[in-house]
Write a protein that holds these residues in place. Sequence first.
Motif, PDB file in Angstrom:
ATOM      1  N   ALA A 271       0.837  -1.190   0.000  1.00 42.80           N
ATOM      2  CA  ALA A 271       0.000   0.000   0.000  1.00 42.80           C
ATOM      3  C   ALA A 271       0.869   1.234   0.000  1.00 42.80           C
ATOM      4  CB  ALA A 271      -0.936   0.011   1.210  1.00 42.80           C
ATOM      5  N   ILE A 272       0.294   2.329  -0.440  1.00 47.43           N
ATOM      6  CA  ILE A 272       1.014   3.588  -0.544  1.00 47.43           C
ATOM      7  C   ILE A 272       0.135   4.723  -0.048  1.00 47.43           C
ATOM      8  CG2 ILE A 272       0.278   4.015  -2.932  1.00 47.43           C
ATOM      9  CD1 ILE A 272       3.192   5.019  -3.446  1.00 47.43           C
ATOM     10  N   SER A 273       0.755   5.680   0.596  1.00 48.25           N
ATOM     11  CA  SER A 273       0.031   6.815   1.143  1.00 48.25           C
ATOM     12  C   SER A 273      -0.421   7.757   0.039  1.00 48.25           C
ATOM     13  CB  SER A 273       0.908   7.563   2.148  1.00 48.25           C
ATOM     14  OG  SER A 273       2.046   8.115   1.510  1.00 48.25           O
ATOM     15  N   ARG A 274      -1.213   8.737   0.433  1.00 54.56           N
ATOM     16  CA  ARG A 274      -1.771   9.668  -0.549  1.00 54.56           C
ATOM     17  C   ARG A 274      -0.711  10.416  -1.332  1.00 54.56           C
ATOM     18  NH1 ARG A 274      -5.750  13.029   3.180  1.00 54.56           N
ATOM     19  NH2 ARG A 274      -3.993  12.674   4.592  1.00 54.56           N
ATOM     20  N   SER A 275       0.316  10.822  -0.648  1.00 51.64           N
ATOM     21  CA  SER A 275       1.380  11.575  -1.298  1.00 51.64           C
ATOM     22  C   SER A 275       2.401  10.681  -1.989  1.00 51.64           C
ATOM     23  CB  SER A 275       2.100  12.452  -0.285  1.00 51.64           C
ATOM     24  OG  SER A 275       2.831  11.665   0.632  1.00 51.64           O
ATOM     25  N   GLY A 276       2.399   9.415  -1.646  1.00 50.46           N
ATOM     26  CA  GLY A 276       3.397   8.498  -2.154  1.00 50.46           C
ATOM     27  C   GLY A 276       4.664   8.441  -1.330  1.00 50.46           C
ATOM     28  N   SER A 277       4.694   9.170  -0.230  1.00 49.18           N
ATOM     29  CA  SER A 277       5.899   9.239   0.572  1.00 49.18           C
ATOM     30  C   SER A 277       6.078   8.055   1.510  1.00 49.18           C
ATOM     31  CB  SER A 277       5.921  10.536   1.377  1.00 49.18           C
ATOM     32  OG  SER A 277       4.832  10.591   2.280  1.00 49.18           O
TER      33      SER A 277
END
Length: 122
Positions: free
Chosen positions: A50-56
């Motif tokens: 999974a990845i966060s909204r910002s991609g960070s």
Amino acid sequence: QVQVGESGGGLVQAGGSLRLSCVASGRTFSDYAVGWFRQAPGKEREFVTAISRSGSSTRYADSVKGRFTISRDNAKNTVYLQMNSVKPEDTAVYYCAGGSAYSTNSDAYNYWGQGTQVTVSS
């Protein structure tokens, strides 16, 4: 309304590579964390990455860590799953999903694609 669609699945030999894409539309793409899950026949759906909204920030299941990479391009409304060194055990239907957090729990996601089949042969 949010629509999600996966693509890029297919047949690949063990040790090879494959890249899946997840495209979302309907709302601001960057508002959603995105997760990848997979399900093989007779087995429970399991978390992959999974990845966060910002991609960070990202999370990976231990089974794929070091082999798979998740990334996102918010300008293209697309999340990618790069699968390297694939194994027969990776064979499954892969789903992408959008939610408010990049959780390992499928219940945290509100929007799901229809899935794309990945088959790894020996």
